[in-house]
Design a protein around this motif. Structure first.
Motif, PDB file in Angstrom:
ATOM      1  N   THR A  38       0.829  -1.215   0.000  1.00 44.31           N
ATOM      2  CA  THR A  38       0.000   0.000   0.000  1.00 44.31           C
ATOM      3  C   THR A  38       0.858   1.258   0.000  1.00 44.31           C
ATOM      4  OG1 THR A  38      -0.172  -0.211   2.425  1.00 44.31           O
ATOM      5  CG2 THR A  38      -1.985  -1.101   1.102  1.00 44.31           C
ATOM      6  N   LEU A  39       2.080   1.191   0.528  1.00 42.97           N
ATOM      7  CA  LEU A  39       2.994   2.334   0.459  1.00 42.97           C
ATOM      8  C   LEU A  39       3.352   2.630  -0.999  1.00 42.97           C
ATOM      9  CD1 LEU A  39       4.954   4.417   1.725  1.00 42.97           C
ATOM     10  CD2 LEU A  39       6.661   2.576   1.790  1.00 42.97           C
ATOM     11  N   LEU A  40       3.648   1.577  -1.750  1.00 40.00           N
ATOM     12  CA  LEU A  40       3.979   1.772  -3.164  1.00 40.00           C
ATOM     13  C   LEU A  40       2.791   2.364  -3.921  1.00 40.00           C
ATOM     14  CD1 LEU A  40       5.910  -1.556  -3.846  1.00 40.00           C
ATOM     15  CD2 LEU A  40       6.860   0.719  -3.419  1.00 40.00           C
ATOM     16  N   PHE A  41       1.587   1.906  -3.573  1.00 44.53           N
ATOM     17  CA  PHE A  41       0.394   2.457  -4.219  1.00 44.53           C
ATOM     18  C   PHE A  41       0.237   3.939  -3.880  1.00 44.53           C
ATOM     19  CE2 PHE A  41      -4.123   3.537  -4.175  1.00 44.53           C
ATOM     20  CZ  PHE A  41      -4.511   3.163  -5.451  1.00 44.53           C
ATOM     21  N   ALA A  42       0.446   4.289  -2.585  1.00 45.82           N
ATOM     22  CA  ALA A  42       0.309   5.689  -2.168  1.00 45.82           C
ATOM     23  C   ALA A  42       1.334   6.571  -2.882  1.00 45.82           C
ATOM     24  CB  ALA A  42       0.487   5.792  -0.654  1.00 45.82           C
ATOM     25  N   ALA A  43       2.565   6.063  -3.031  1.00 49.09           N
ATOM     26  CA  ALA A  43       3.579   6.837  -3.744  1.00 49.09           C
ATOM     27  C   ALA A  43       3.177   7.061  -5.199  1.00 49.09           C
ATOM     28  CB  ALA A  43       4.927   6.111  -3.668  1.00 49.09           C
ATOM     29  N   ALA A  47       2.567  10.678  -7.064  1.00 46.25           N
ATOM     30  CA  ALA A  47       3.240  11.019  -8.323  1.00 46.25           C
ATOM     31  C   ALA A  47       2.234  11.442  -9.385  1.00 46.25           C
ATOM     32  CB  ALA A  47       4.057   9.818  -8.806  1.00 46.25           C
ATOM     33  N   MET A  48       1.063  10.857  -9.376  1.00 44.87           N
ATOM     34  CA  MET A  48       0.033  11.172 -10.369  1.00 44.87           C
ATOM     35  C   MET A  48      -0.567  12.554 -10.129  1.00 44.87           C
ATOM     36  SD  MET A  48      -3.446   9.025 -11.184  1.00 44.87           S
ATOM     37  CE  MET A  48      -2.463   7.542 -11.448  1.00 44.87           C
ATOM     38  N   ALA A  56       3.311  20.092  -3.200  1.00 47.36           N
ATOM     39  CA  ALA A  56       3.840  18.802  -3.645  1.00 47.36           C
ATOM     40  C   ALA A  56       5.011  18.365  -2.770  1.00 47.36           C
ATOM     41  CB  ALA A  56       4.270  18.889  -5.102  1.00 47.36           C
ATOM     42  N   ALA A  57       5.821  19.323  -2.307  1.00 49.28           N
ATOM     43  CA  ALA A  57       6.967  18.976  -1.463  1.00 49.28           C
ATOM     44  C   ALA A  57       6.514  18.323  -0.170  1.00 49.28           C
ATOM     45  CB  ALA A  57       7.793  20.228  -1.174  1.00 49.28           C
ATOM     46  N   LEU A  58       5.482  18.918   0.441  1.00 50.65           N
ATOM     47  CA  LEU A  58       4.973  18.352   1.689  1.00 50.65           C
ATOM     48  C   LEU A  58       4.366  16.960   1.455  1.00 50.65           C
ATOM     49  CD1 LEU A  58       4.574  18.796   4.677  1.00 50.65           C
ATOM     50  CD2 LEU A  58       2.404  19.953   4.197  1.00 50.65           C
ATOM     51  N   ALA A  59       3.807  16.756   0.260  1.00 51.80           N
ATOM     52  CA  ALA A  59       3.263  15.439  -0.066  1.00 51.80           C
ATOM     53  C   ALA A  59       4.371  14.390  -0.077  1.00 51.80           C
ATOM     54  CB  ALA A  59       2.565  15.475  -1.421  1.00 51.80           C
TER      55      ALA A  59
END
Length: 398
Positions: A38-43, A47-48, A56-59
């Motif tokens: 789920t971490l990879l999915f969130a990343a 990115a999308m 975006a930096a805080l994201a």
């Protein structure tokens, strides 16, 4: 458990001390894997949408925190399945904090009208799985509910989509918690069955050894003593009693308590059988609290001691154990001289408190009742009724 016997899910700590392993270890590994996926999915979601975010930096900082925490939790949960309780609570707090960061990352339009996913997205489902694996149905349900309420709070409104997330999170926590609880119960039952099997095999081995040695010697002594008569006959009688007691000890079920403190009352009574005292118990375990089993065994032992002292030479006794579900009934009957009317009260008045304290006192402490029927030359008949739940909180598993 006999020397050298190891049960499934136990790590070896020495010849007689296997260390039990949590049967839910595979579920902990699955929870760790879920968090990584789920971490990879969130990343990927960040990115999308990064060009649309208010920051975006805080994201990406949030994703970095999530990645670091994923690494920490993976090490903790894989090294020590359960881990300390405070760490599990901290895990939940970190996930809620990552959700709250979304208010600084997303624009107002993304938070309300567009319904863009929060930065952690489905990453927070892993902590619901952790709560379920650690604390069962209750833990999974509570963690799912807390995460869902935080989702409402961060968004600031309620709609069908968020309610759907609530149902899914609570449902996942409940179902996974149910699976965890069932897994632990199944492992406990299997371990108990293997312990009983090992103990039974050891008793059978000892029984064969004893039969080929000690019991044959006692039988020989008894037979020869009766032939010689006189003092030898007295030795023969003693040898006969020890033979019966030894046979009862070998045949008795193993003394064992379960994880919740329940114990089988039968073996504690079976070992009291002699050539004069017969003990009858059900074929299936009679589970009561371990402390209650000990007290009831002492009670029967004291009653039989009174038969030996006061019922007269040659008096016999019969012990019957009954399991009525809501209560356990013990009957101790002898064919001795009986007790004269008023004799018990007179003994208490003289300061001899054997029946008052050792017998009636124990029954009262367990929240049960005791009745006595006796008459001169008619023997005595005690009936003890003890509920499964008494004043000391004893509880047996049905």
């Amino acid at each position: 458990m006999t020397r050298g016997v190891r049960l499934p899910g136990e790590r070896y700590r020495g010849p007689d001390r296997p260390e039990p392993k949590d049967p839910t270890a595979p579920l902990w590994r699955a929870a760790v894997l879920l968090r990584i996926m789920t971490l990879l999915f969130a990343a990927g979601v960040v990115a999308m949408h990064q060009s649309e975010y208010a920051s975006a930096a805080l994201a990406w900082v949030t994703v970095g925190i999530m990645a670091g925490w994923t690494a920490v939790t993976s090490v903790v949960y894989l090294r020590d399945a359960r881990g300390p309780l405070w760490f599990t609570v901290l895990d939940l707090a970190v996930c809620l904090g990552a959700m709250a960061m979304s208010r600084l990352v997303l624009t107002d339009e993304q938070m309300t009208e567009l319904g863009v996913p929060l930065v952690p997205t489905v990453w927070v489902t892993a902590v619901v799985a952790v709560g379920a694996v650690r604390a069962g149905m209750v833990g999974g349900t509570v963690f799912g509910l807390v995460v869902s309420l935080a989702n409402y709070g961060v968004r600031g409104y309620v709609d069908t989509d968020l309610t759907r997330d609530l149902v899914l999170l609570v449902g996942i926590g409940f179902v996974l918690g149910l699976a965890t609880t069932t897994s632990r119960q199944s492992a406990e039952r299997l371990a108990k069955a293997l312990r009983v099997e090992a103990a039974t095999a050891e008793r059978e081995r000892l029984a064969r050894s004893i039969h080929d040695s000690v019991l044959q010697v006692l039988a020989r002594v008894g037979k020869r003593g009766r032939e010689l008569g006189g003092e030898a006959a007295e030795l023969a009688e003693l040898a006969g009693r020890q033979e019966v007691a030894l046979r009862a000890l070998v045949a008795a079920a193993p003394l064992e308590s379960t994880a919740d403190g329940a114990a089988d009352l039968r073996p504690r009574l079976q070992v009291l059988a002699t050539d004069r005292y017969q003990v009858s118990v059900p074929a299936t375990p009679v589970m009561v609290a371990d402390s209650a089993a000990t007290e009831l065994a002492y009670l029967v032992q004291e009653t039989l001691a009174n038969v030996d002292k006061h019922a007269g030479p040659g008096a016999r006794a019969w012990v019957l154990l009954e399991d009525l579900g809501a209560e356990v009934v013990l009957s101790i009957r002898d064919d001795g001289v009986g007790i004269a009317a008023g004799r018990i009260s007179a003994a208490e008045g003289e300061g001899r408190m054997g029946i008052a304290r050792s017998i009636r006192g124990r029954v009262t402490e367990l929240g049960g009742t005791i009745t006595l029927e006796t008459a001169p030359d008619a023997g005595t008949d005690w009936e003890v009724r003890v509920p499964r739940v008494g004043r000391r909180g004893m509880r047996g598993r049905q």
